[in-house]
Design a protein around this motif. Structure first.
Motif, PDB file in Angstrom:
ATOM      1  N   CYS A 188       0.831  -1.200   0.000  1.00 50.03           N
ATOM      2  CA  CYS A 188       0.000   0.000   0.000  1.00 50.03           C
ATOM      3  C   CYS A 188       0.871   1.257   0.000  1.00 50.03           C
ATOM      4  CB  CYS A 188      -0.950   0.007   1.201  1.00 50.03           C
ATOM      5  SG  CYS A 188      -2.023   1.462   1.261  1.00 50.03           S
ATOM      6  N   PHE A 189       1.611   1.469   1.061  1.00 50.86           N
ATOM      7  CA  PHE A 189       2.316   2.732   1.219  1.00 50.86           C
ATOM      8  C   PHE A 189       3.468   2.896   0.226  1.00 50.86           C
ATOM      9  CE2 PHE A 189       0.553   1.683   5.453  1.00 50.86           C
ATOM     10  CZ  PHE A 189      -0.331   2.741   5.561  1.00 50.86           C
ATOM     11  N   LEU A 190       4.083   1.804  -0.204  1.00 50.72           N
ATOM     12  CA  LEU A 190       5.155   1.889  -1.199  1.00 50.72           C
ATOM     13  C   LEU A 190       4.669   1.563  -2.598  1.00 50.72           C
ATOM     14  CD1 LEU A 190       8.188   0.274   0.702  1.00 50.72           C
ATOM     15  CD2 LEU A 190       7.571   2.684   0.474  1.00 50.72           C
ATOM     16  N   ASN A 191       3.372   1.346  -2.753  1.00 52.45           N
ATOM     17  CA  ASN A 191       2.796   1.050  -4.066  1.00 52.45           C
ATOM     18  C   ASN A 191       2.764   2.325  -4.913  1.00 52.45           C
ATOM     19  OD1 ASN A 191       0.419   0.850  -6.037  1.00 52.45           O
ATOM     20  ND2 ASN A 191       0.652  -1.270  -5.355  1.00 52.45           N
ATOM     21  N   GLU A 192       3.307   2.245  -6.112  1.00 44.00           N
ATOM     22  CA  GLU A 192       3.399   3.429  -6.968  1.00 44.00           C
ATOM     23  C   GLU A 192       2.024   3.974  -7.331  1.00 44.00           C
ATOM     24  OE1 GLU A 192       5.758   2.438 -10.329  1.00 44.00           O
ATOM     25  OE2 GLU A 192       7.588   2.113  -9.178  1.00 44.00           O
ATOM     26  N   GLU A 193       1.051   3.104  -7.588  1.00 48.51           N
ATOM     27  CA  GLU A 193      -0.292   3.568  -7.942  1.00 48.51           C
ATOM     28  C   GLU A 193      -0.959   4.283  -6.777  1.00 48.51           C
ATOM     29  OE1 GLU A 193      -1.937  -0.121  -9.074  1.00 48.51           O
ATOM     30  OE2 GLU A 193      -1.264   0.003 -11.169  1.00 48.51           O
ATOM     31  N   VAL A 194      -0.742   3.767  -5.563  1.00 51.32           N
ATOM     32  CA  VAL A 194      -1.310   4.425  -4.383  1.00 51.32           C
ATOM     33  C   VAL A 194      -0.648   5.775  -4.167  1.00 51.32           C
ATOM     34  CG1 VAL A 194      -1.581   4.263  -1.880  1.00 51.32           C
ATOM     35  CG2 VAL A 194      -1.897   2.224  -3.296  1.00 51.32           C
ATOM     36  N   GLN A 195       0.668   5.821  -4.275  1.00 52.59           N
ATOM     37  CA  GLN A 195       1.374   7.091  -4.113  1.00 52.59           C
ATOM     38  C   GLN A 195       0.943   8.105  -5.155  1.00 52.59           C
ATOM     39  OE1 GLN A 195       5.514   5.960  -4.249  1.00 52.59           O
ATOM     40  NE2 GLN A 195       5.557   5.301  -2.099  1.00 52.59           N
ATOM     41  N   LYS A 196       0.757   7.664  -6.393  1.00 55.64           N
ATOM     42  CA  LYS A 196       0.332   8.569  -7.470  1.00 55.64           C
ATOM     43  C   LYS A 196      -1.063   9.116  -7.207  1.00 55.64           C
ATOM     44  CE  LYS A 196      -0.345   8.719 -12.477  1.00 55.64           C
ATOM     45  NZ  LYS A 196      -0.268   7.940 -13.747  1.00 55.64           N
ATOM     46  N   GLU A 197      -1.970   8.235  -6.748  1.00 59.87           N
ATOM     47  CA  GLU A 197      -3.337   8.673  -6.492  1.00 59.87           C
ATOM     48  C   GLU A 197      -3.387   9.666  -5.327  1.00 59.87           C
ATOM     49  OE1 GLU A 197      -7.379   9.057  -7.041  1.00 59.87           O
ATOM     50  OE2 GLU A 197      -5.838   8.152  -8.332  1.00 59.87           O
ATOM     51  N   ILE A 198      -2.619   9.398  -4.272  1.00 61.17           N
ATOM     52  CA  ILE A 198      -2.572  10.329  -3.137  1.00 61.17           C
ATOM     53  C   ILE A 198      -1.978  11.656  -3.577  1.00 61.17           C
ATOM     54  CG2 ILE A 198      -1.530  10.742  -0.872  1.00 61.17           C
ATOM     55  CD1 ILE A 198      -1.708   7.771  -0.322  1.00 61.17           C
ATOM     56  N   HIS A 199      -0.935  11.590  -4.408  1.00 57.15           N
ATOM     57  CA  HIS A 199      -0.311  12.823  -4.913  1.00 57.15           C
ATOM     58  C   HIS A 199      -1.296  13.625  -5.751  1.00 57.15           C
ATOM     59  CE1 HIS A 199       2.807  15.536  -6.273  1.00 57.15           C
ATOM     60  NE2 HIS A 199       2.506  15.272  -7.549  1.00 57.15           N
ATOM     61  N   MET A 200      -2.070  12.978  -6.619  1.00 50.54           N
ATOM     62  CA  MET A 200      -3.050  13.682  -7.439  1.00 50.54           C
ATOM     63  C   MET A 200      -4.150  14.289  -6.582  1.00 50.54           C
ATOM     64  SD  MET A 200      -1.887  13.532 -10.480  1.00 50.54           S
ATOM     65  CE  MET A 200      -3.315  14.195 -11.324  1.00 50.54           C
ATOM     66  N   ARG A 201      -4.586  13.573  -5.555  1.00 48.50           N
ATOM     67  CA  ARG A 201      -5.602  14.141  -4.654  1.00 48.50           C
ATOM     68  C   ARG A 201      -5.049  15.350  -3.906  1.00 48.50           C
ATOM     69  NH1 ARG A 201     -10.361  11.413  -3.387  1.00 48.50           N
ATOM     70  NH2 ARG A 201     -10.885  10.082  -5.170  1.00 48.50           N
ATOM     71  N   TRP A 202      -3.796  15.277  -3.534  1.00 48.45           N
ATOM     72  CA  TRP A 202      -3.172  16.401  -2.839  1.00 48.45           C
ATOM     73  C   TRP A 202      -3.084  17.622  -3.745  1.00 48.45           C
ATOM     74  CZ3 TRP A 202      -2.080  18.458   1.613  1.00 48.45           C
ATOM     75  CH2 TRP A 202      -1.091  19.445   1.721  1.00 48.45           C
ATOM     76  N   LEU A 203      -2.709  17.418  -5.007  1.00 49.17           N
ATOM     77  CA  LEU A 203      -2.654  18.517  -5.971  1.00 49.17           C
ATOM     78  C   LEU A 203      -4.046  19.092  -6.213  1.00 49.17           C
ATOM     79  CD1 LEU A 203      -0.119  17.180  -8.651  1.00 49.17           C
ATOM     80  CD2 LEU A 203       0.283  18.886  -6.853  1.00 49.17           C
ATOM     81  N   ARG A 204      -5.037  18.206  -6.321  1.00 45.24           N
ATOM     82  CA  ARG A 204      -6.404  18.675  -6.555  1.00 45.24           C
ATOM     83  C   ARG A 204      -6.883  19.507  -5.368  1.00 45.24           C
ATOM     84  NH1 ARG A 204     -10.854  14.242  -7.862  1.00 45.24           N
ATOM     85  NH2 ARG A 204      -9.439  13.995  -9.642  1.00 45.24           N
ATOM     86  N   TRP A 205      -6.561  19.061  -4.156  1.00 49.67           N
ATOM     87  CA  TRP A 205      -6.987  19.828  -2.974  1.00 49.67           C
ATOM     88  C   TRP A 205      -6.321  21.190  -2.956  1.00 49.67           C
ATOM     89  CZ3 TRP A 205      -4.278  21.748   1.268  1.00 49.67           C
ATOM     90  CH2 TRP A 205      -5.065  22.233   2.307  1.00 49.67           C
ATOM     91  N   GLN A 206      -5.032  21.264  -3.283  1.00 48.41           N
ATOM     92  CA  GLN A 206      -4.336  22.539  -3.334  1.00 48.41           C
ATOM     93  C   GLN A 206      -4.912  23.444  -4.411  1.00 48.41           C
ATOM     94  OE1 GLN A 206      -0.167  21.340  -3.766  1.00 48.41           O
ATOM     95  NE2 GLN A 206       0.208  21.996  -1.649  1.00 48.41           N
ATOM     96  N   ASP A 207      -5.218  22.862  -5.573  1.00 48.26           N
ATOM     97  CA  ASP A 207      -5.772  23.660  -6.664  1.00 48.26           C
ATOM     98  C   ASP A 207      -7.148  24.193  -6.309  1.00 48.26           C
ATOM     99  OD1 ASP A 207      -3.509  23.154  -8.120  1.00 48.26           O
ATOM    100  OD2 ASP A 207      -4.365  21.429  -9.168  1.00 48.26           O
ATOM    101  N   ASN A 208      -7.976  23.335  -5.696  1.00 47.53           N
ATOM    102  CA  ASN A 208      -9.313  23.784  -5.309  1.00 47.53           C
ATOM    103  C   ASN A 208      -9.260  24.852  -4.232  1.00 47.53           C
ATOM    104  OD1 ASN A 208     -10.487  22.005  -7.110  1.00 47.53           O
ATOM    105  ND2 ASN A 208     -10.805  20.386  -5.567  1.00 47.53           N
TER     106      ASN A 208
END
Length: 410
Positions: A372-392
């Motif tokens: 989970c925590f070292l999974n690239e897809e999970v890290q990418k999804e969390i990163h995209m959500r973080w960017l979306r939250w900052q943008d919003n």
């Protein structure tokens, strides 16, 4: 006892079995002696020495002037001492003489009897409590992450979630069993036989079985995926669910029925020489063996498919990712269990104890981090959500902030 087997209170079973078997052996011999005395009560002359139980050996009837010689009782073998010695008593006109030589001399009971260190076992309990507690927290967070993000919903992560839940249940089962067995310092663990105690042991066995069967499901899934035979994945997931959760229920219920009907003794946590123990242990041993064979097959398939001359360019990343996952799974629950689970339960106890502590209590933590925590897809999804939250929060909509769908359901 084996596991619960497998990381759950292994030290307790080693220590408790050693002491309780000693007590239970004495009780069995005492019952046999009293039964013998009752059966032969009217068959002997009152002029001789009557049979009696001296808390160690059952002495038979003897005529006046007769000397009875007996070997050291089997209970002394629990202390690792000599059972080849012998003890004698003379039947005199005033009754039985004292045993000679004394038991502690004839049977080599010295002052070097190994007594477990309380501090050692307290340390052991502290270690696995920290391990299971930490694993429980990280596994819970991992399950929440995989359920929270829709783009992470796929067959592979569905199976991961089930595996995470089994690790969580095993940790909870260990804590429940500890709370039940160690509720009071005055508890006599050799004679403890309550419904709550038995239920906690049965629940722990079920949780351990589900954990091993979902480890088997992980291997079956990877094997099916590499063979390109996972087309009807929804139907297969139902089958995996029945295998992972249903099969352990069947064997656990059969084991409970067997203990209730044929061996309803103590807290059901001492299984040495019990044939019914194989109702639980057998399926787990089989699952481990099948799991290991599947891993060998997976490695063979990956070696063939990762040949640069045989694979297409767009599939190379896919198979390399599967290779990484497979190689990570092997040290977690492949070869180590193969080493111990086909050996006697009390083979090399000290090594097995620490192995069970490390692999048992911290295994859930390791699995959560790796998958989970070292999974690239999970890290990418969390990163995209973080960017979306900052943008919003800044009133800006970033192109591509919707994230990327996963390439496959698997």
């Amino acid at each position: 006892d084996w596991f619960c087997f497998y990381g759950f209170n292994f030290w307790f079973n080693i220590c408790l079995t050693f002491y309780c078997e000693y007590i239970l052996q004495l009780e069995r011999e005492e019952r046999h002696c009293l039964q013998y005395i009752a059966e032969h009560d009217n068959n002997h002359s009152t002029l001789g020495c009557l049979p009696f139980w001296d808390s160690v050996v059952c002495w038979p009837y003897a005529a006046v002037g007769e000397m009875i010689n007996t070997t050291c009782p089997a209970v002394f073998s629990f202390w690792g001492n000599n059972t080849a010695g012998s003890v004698s008593r003379n039947c005199t006109s005033i009754g039985w003489s004292r045993p000679f030589p004394p038991y502690h001399t004839a049977c080599s009971v010295g002052d070097d009897v190994p007594i477990p260190e309380d501090s050692y076992f307290a340390t052991v309990k502290l270690i696995y409590t920290i391990g299971y507690g930490t694993s429980l927290v990280f596994l819970f967070i991992a399950v929440v992450i995989l359920l929270l993000f829709r783009r992470l919903h796929c067959a592979r992560n569905y199976i991961h979630i089930q595996l995470f839940v089994t690790f969580m249940l095993k940790a909870v089962a260990v804590f429940i069993k500890d709370a039940t067995l160690f509720a009071s310092d005055d508890t006599n663990h050799c004679t403890l036989s309550t419904a709550a105690c038995k239920a906690s042991v049965a629940f722990c066995h079920y949780c351990v079985m589900t954990n091993f069967f979902w480890l088997l499901v992980e291997a079956l899934y990877l094997n099916s995926l590499l063979l390109s035979s996972f087309h009807h994945y929804r139907r297969c997931l139902w089958g995996f669910g029945l295998l992972g959760w249903g099969v352990p229920i069947i064997f656990t219920v059969i084991w409970i029925g067997s203990r209730v009907c044929f061996e309803d003794t103590e807290c059901w946590d001492i299984n040495e020489d019990s044939p019914y123990w194989w109702i639980v242990k057998g399926p787990i041993v089989v699952s481990i063996g099948v799991n290991f064979i599947l891993f060998l097959n997976i490695i063979k398939i990956l070696i063939q498919k990762l040949n640069p001359r045989l694979i297409q360019f767009n599939n190379s990343d896919h198979y390399r990712r599967l290779t990484k996952s497979t190689l990570l799974l092997i040290p977690l629950f492949g070869t180590p269990y193969m080493v111990f689970n086909f050996l006697p339960d009390y083979f090399n106890v000290s090594v097995r104890l620490w192995f069970e502590l490390c692999m048992g209590s911290f295994q859930g933590l390791i699995v959560a981090i790796l998958y989970c925590f070292l999974n690239e897809e999970v890290q990418k999804e969390i990163h995209m959500r973080w960017l979306r939250w900052q943008d919003n929060s800044n009133g800006v909509v970033l192109p591509g902030a919707k994230g990327s769908q996963m390439d496959t359901h698997f």
